[in-house]
Design a protein around this motif. Structure first.
Motif, PDB file in Angstrom:
ATOM      1  N   GLY A   1       0.809  -1.215   0.000  1.00  0.00           N
ATOM      2  CA  GLY A   1       0.000   0.000   0.000  1.00  0.00           C
ATOM      3  C   GLY A   1       0.839   1.261   0.000  1.00  0.00           C
ATOM      4  O   GLY A   1       0.432   2.287  -0.565  1.00  0.00           O
ATOM      5  N   SER A   2       2.023   1.197   0.600  1.00  0.00           N
ATOM      6  CA  SER A   2       2.868   2.384   0.691  1.00  0.00           C
ATOM      7  C   SER A   2       3.546   2.716  -0.629  1.00  0.00           C
ATOM      8  O   SER A   2       3.663   3.881  -0.998  1.00  0.00           O
ATOM      9  CB  SER A   2       3.927   2.185   1.778  1.00  0.00           C
ATOM     10  OG  SER A   2       3.320   2.019   3.031  1.00  0.00           O
ATOM     11  N   ILE A   3       4.010   1.705  -1.365  1.00  0.00           N
ATOM     12  CA  ILE A   3       4.741   1.980  -2.605  1.00  0.00           C
ATOM     13  C   ILE A   3       3.826   2.131  -3.817  1.00  0.00           C
ATOM     14  O   ILE A   3       4.278   2.555  -4.882  1.00  0.00           O
ATOM     15  CB  ILE A   3       5.814   0.907  -2.887  1.00  0.00           C
ATOM     16  CG1 ILE A   3       5.191  -0.475  -3.047  1.00  0.00           C
ATOM     17  CG2 ILE A   3       6.869   0.910  -1.799  1.00  0.00           C
ATOM     18  CD1 ILE A   3       6.202  -1.569  -3.345  1.00  0.00           C
TER      19      ILE A   3
ATOM     20  N   LEU B   1      12.662   6.134  -7.455  1.00  0.00           N
ATOM     21  CA  LEU B   1      12.140   7.007  -8.512  1.00  0.00           C
ATOM     22  C   LEU B   1      13.127   8.114  -8.867  1.00  0.00           C
ATOM     23  O   LEU B   1      13.166   8.579 -10.005  1.00  0.00           O
ATOM     24  CB  LEU B   1      10.799   7.617  -8.082  1.00  0.00           C
ATOM     25  CG  LEU B   1       9.585   6.690  -8.101  1.00  0.00           C
ATOM     26  CD1 LEU B   1       8.331   7.446  -7.682  1.00  0.00           C
ATOM     27  CD2 LEU B   1       9.379   6.070  -9.471  1.00  0.00           C
ATOM     28  N   GLU B   2      13.904   8.548  -7.874  1.00  0.00           N
ATOM     29  CA  GLU B   2      14.908   9.578  -8.132  1.00  0.00           C
ATOM     30  C   GLU B   2      16.094   8.988  -8.905  1.00  0.00           C
ATOM     31  O   GLU B   2      16.697   9.661  -9.736  1.00  0.00           O
ATOM     32  CB  GLU B   2      15.385  10.176  -6.800  1.00  0.00           C
ATOM     33  CG  GLU B   2      16.168  11.460  -6.926  1.00  0.00           C
ATOM     34  CD  GLU B   2      15.316  12.628  -7.370  1.00  0.00           C
ATOM     35  OE1 GLU B   2      15.897  13.592  -7.908  1.00  0.00           O
ATOM     36  OE2 GLU B   2      14.076  12.584  -7.195  1.00  0.00           O
TER      37      GLU B   2
ATOM     38  N   GLY C   1      11.411   3.422 -12.727  1.00  0.00           N
ATOM     39  CA  GLY C   1      11.185   3.461 -11.290  1.00  0.00           C
ATOM     40  C   GLY C   1       9.869   2.815 -10.904  1.00  0.00           C
ATOM     41  O   GLY C   1       9.807   2.023  -9.939  1.00  0.00           O
ATOM     42  N   PHE C   2       8.808   3.115 -11.656  1.00  0.00           N
ATOM     43  CA  PHE C   2       7.511   2.511 -11.354  1.00  0.00           C
ATOM     44  C   PHE C   2       7.508   1.020 -11.662  1.00  0.00           C
ATOM     45  O   PHE C   2       6.810   0.242 -11.001  1.00  0.00           O
ATOM     46  CB  PHE C   2       6.397   3.225 -12.116  1.00  0.00           C
ATOM     47  CG  PHE C   2       5.973   4.528 -11.485  1.00  0.00           C
ATOM     48  CD1 PHE C   2       5.472   4.556 -10.195  1.00  0.00           C
ATOM     49  CD2 PHE C   2       6.091   5.723 -12.171  1.00  0.00           C
ATOM     50  CE1 PHE C   2       5.090   5.746  -9.593  1.00  0.00           C
ATOM     51  CE2 PHE C   2       5.709   6.925 -11.582  1.00  0.00           C
ATOM     52  CZ  PHE C   2       5.217   6.933 -10.297  1.00  0.00           C
ATOM     53  N   ILE C   3       8.291   0.571 -12.656  1.00  0.00           N
ATOM     54  CA  ILE C   3       8.405  -0.866 -12.936  1.00  0.00           C
ATOM     55  C   ILE C   3       8.969  -1.585 -11.707  1.00  0.00           C
ATOM     56  O   ILE C   3       8.458  -2.635 -11.297  1.00  0.00           O
ATOM     57  CB  ILE C   3       9.296  -1.113 -14.173  1.00  0.00           C
ATOM     58  CG1 ILE C   3       8.558  -0.688 -15.451  1.00  0.00           C
ATOM     59  CG2 ILE C   3       9.684  -2.592 -14.267  1.00  0.00           C
ATOM     60  CD1 ILE C   3       9.420  -0.727 -16.690  1.00  0.00           C
TER      61      ILE C   3
END
Length: 406
Positions: A3-5, A143-144, A151-153
C-alpha cells in the motif's frame, strides 16, 4: 509495503505520469472512501457466514491483484485509455478490499482479547507504520535514481512480491467460531445500528468531519508535486517523516485509549489535524519545505490517532453478534462523505488555477483547517465528549488487565 509503494505520493505521481488532471486525481483519491459503501451490502449478505477466513483470503488477494495490474496499463493500452483504465481497476480493487475488510474487522476483533485490544492495535500499527515509512523512503529514492517509467516498474515488481506474501499469510489466518446474529431479517439487522443513538450521533459527526478533512488532506501530495513543484524525492521524504511520527504516536494513542476511553481520546486528535491544515498558511512567510515537514509531523500524530481510534470505536460500540453490521454502517456513512470530499476538493483546485496563486498554494488548506477547528470545538465536543459507557468499559478492562498481571 504494498500500500505504501503504490499509494500515497506514488499514487499521485503515477497518475500524473499517466496524464491525469487534478479532478481525476481527486476522484481516484476518493475511491477508497466510496468503496466503503460495499461493506454494508457485504455485512447484510454475510452476517451469518461460517468461513470468515475464506472471504478475507479470497477478496483480500483479489484486491491486491487488481491494484498490481494497474502497473501494466502503459504497456498494453493506448495512452488515451490510461487514466480511465487505472480508475476502473483501482475502484474494483478497493471494492474487493472493503468486502474483505468488513469480515476482517470481525475476525481480528475475535482474535485479540478485549483486555489488550487498545494496546495491541497500537503496537501492531507501530510495526506496520515503521515498515511503511521505510518503503516510502526507499520508493522515493528508486524514482529519483531511475526514470519515472523504470522506477515505477521496480515499485510494481516489489508490490507483486508483497501480494504473494500477503496471500500466503491471509490463507494461514485462524478460522475462529463466529458469534452469529439472532436477527434473521436483514432489514431489521441493518436498522439496529441506526437505532443506537450514541453510536449514530458519533458516526454522523465523524462522517461530517471526514467530508471536510478529505477536501484538503488527501490532496496535499498533489499540491506539493503539481502546484508547488516539489520533487518526488522531497515529497517522499516528507511523507516518510509523517509516517515515522505516526508510527511513534500509535503506541501512545493505544495507551491513552486504554486509560481514558475511545471517544474522549478521539476528540483530542481533531484539533491536531486542524492545526496541520492551518499551518500551511506559514508558507506565506517561510520556506515551503520546513513548513511542510511540520505540517506532516502534526498530520502524522493526528491522523494516526484518528485512524486507530475510529477502528476501536466501531468494534467497541457494537455487540459481538452484530459487529459486522455496525462496522459496515460506520464505513458506509463515513465512506460516502469521504468520497465526496476529495472530488469537491479536486474541482476546487481546478477552479483555483485561474485565481490568485496564494489560494492554490496554501490558502485553501489553511482555510479548511479553520473550518475543521470550528467543527471540533463545537459539534465535536457535543458528539464525542459524552463517553461514560466507553470510559467505564475501558476502566473495567484496565482493572481486569491489572488482575491478570497480578
Amino acid at each position: 509495503m504494498l500500500g505504501s509503494i503504490l499509494g500515497g505520493p506514488f499514487l499521485t505521481g503515477f497518475m500524473l505520469y499517466l496524464g491525469a488532471s487534478s479532478a481525476q486525481i481527486g476522484f481516484a483519491l476518493a475511491i477508497p472512501a466510496f468503496a466503503n459503501l460495499a461493506q454494508i451490502f457485504t455485512a447484510i449478505i454475510t452476517h451469518n457466514v461460517d468461513n470468515r477466513r475464506a472471504y478475507v483470503f479470497g477478496y483480500g488477494v483479489l484486491y491486491r491483484v487488481l491494484w498490481v495490474l494497474t502497473g501494466l496499463i502503459p504497456f498494453v493500452l493506448p495512452q488515451s485509455y490510461w487514466v480511465y483504465t487505472f480508475i476502473t481497476l483501482y475502484l474494483l480493487s478497493y471494492l474487493c478490499s472493503n468486502i474483505a475488510g468488513v469480515i476482517w474487522a470481525s475476525l481480528i476483533s475475535d482474535m485479540i482479547p478485549a483486555q489488550v485490544r487498545g494496546r495491541y492495535m497500537g503496537i501492531r500499527n507501530t510495526i506496520v507504520g515503521g515498515l511503511a515509512a521505510l518503503a516510502v523512503l526507499a520508493g522515493g529514492q528508486l524514482l529519483e535514481l531511475f526514470s519515472k517509467q523504470n522506477g515505477f516498474i521496480v515499485l510494481y515488481a516489489i508490490a507483486a512480491v508483497c501480494m504473494v506474501w500477503n496471500g500466503y499469510h491471509l490463507f494461514n489466518y485462524p478460522n475462529l467460531p463466529f458469534e452469529k446474529s439472532q436477527e434473521s431479517q436483514k432489514l431489521k439487522l441493518l436498522v439496529k445500528p441506526l437505532r443506537d443513538r450514541s453510536f449514530l450521533r458519533a458516526t454522523l459527526f465523524l462522517a461530517a468531519w471526514i467530508f471536510f478533512q478529505n477536501m484538503a488532506v488527501p490532496l496535499f501530495s498533489y499540491v506539493m508535486q503539481d502546484v508547488l513543484t516539489i520533487s518526488i524525492q522531497w515529497v517522499t521524504i516528507i511523507t516518510t517523516i509523517q509516517m515515522v511520527v505516526m508510527m511513534a504516536s500509535y503506541y501512545v494513542w493505544g495507551n491513552l485509549n486504554a486509560k481514558y476511553g475511545t471517544k474522549r481520546v478521539l476528540l483530542w486528535t481533531l484539533p491536531i489535524i486542524s492545526a496541520a491544515c492551518m499551518l500551511w498558511g506559514a508558507i506565506a512567510w517561510l520556506p515551503a519545505i520546513p513548513v511542510l515537514i511540520l505540517v506532516h509531523m502534526l498530520l502524522g500524530v493526528g491522523t494516526g490517532g484518528f485512524t486507530q481510534l475510529t477502528f476501536n470505536f466501531t468494534i467497541e460500540e457494537a455487540p459481538g453478534s452484530e459487529r459486522t453490521i455496525y462496522v459496515a454502517v460506520f464505513a458506509a456513512l463515513t465512506g460516502f462523505t469521504g468520497f465526496l470530499g476529495p472530488i469537491l476538493g479536486g474541482e476546487i483546485y481546478r477552479k483555483m488555477s485561474a485565481m490568485p496563486f496564494w489560494l492554490e498554494h496554501y490558502g485553501f488548506s489553511a482555510g479548511m483547517g479553520l473550518v475543521l477547528l470550528g467543527l471540533a470545538l463545537t459539534a465535536g465536543r457535543s458528539m464525542l465528549s459524552s463517553n461514560r459507557k466507553s470510559f467505564s468499559r475501558a476502566t473495567g478492562l484496565r482493572k481486569q488487565q491489572e488482575e491478570l498481571v497480578s
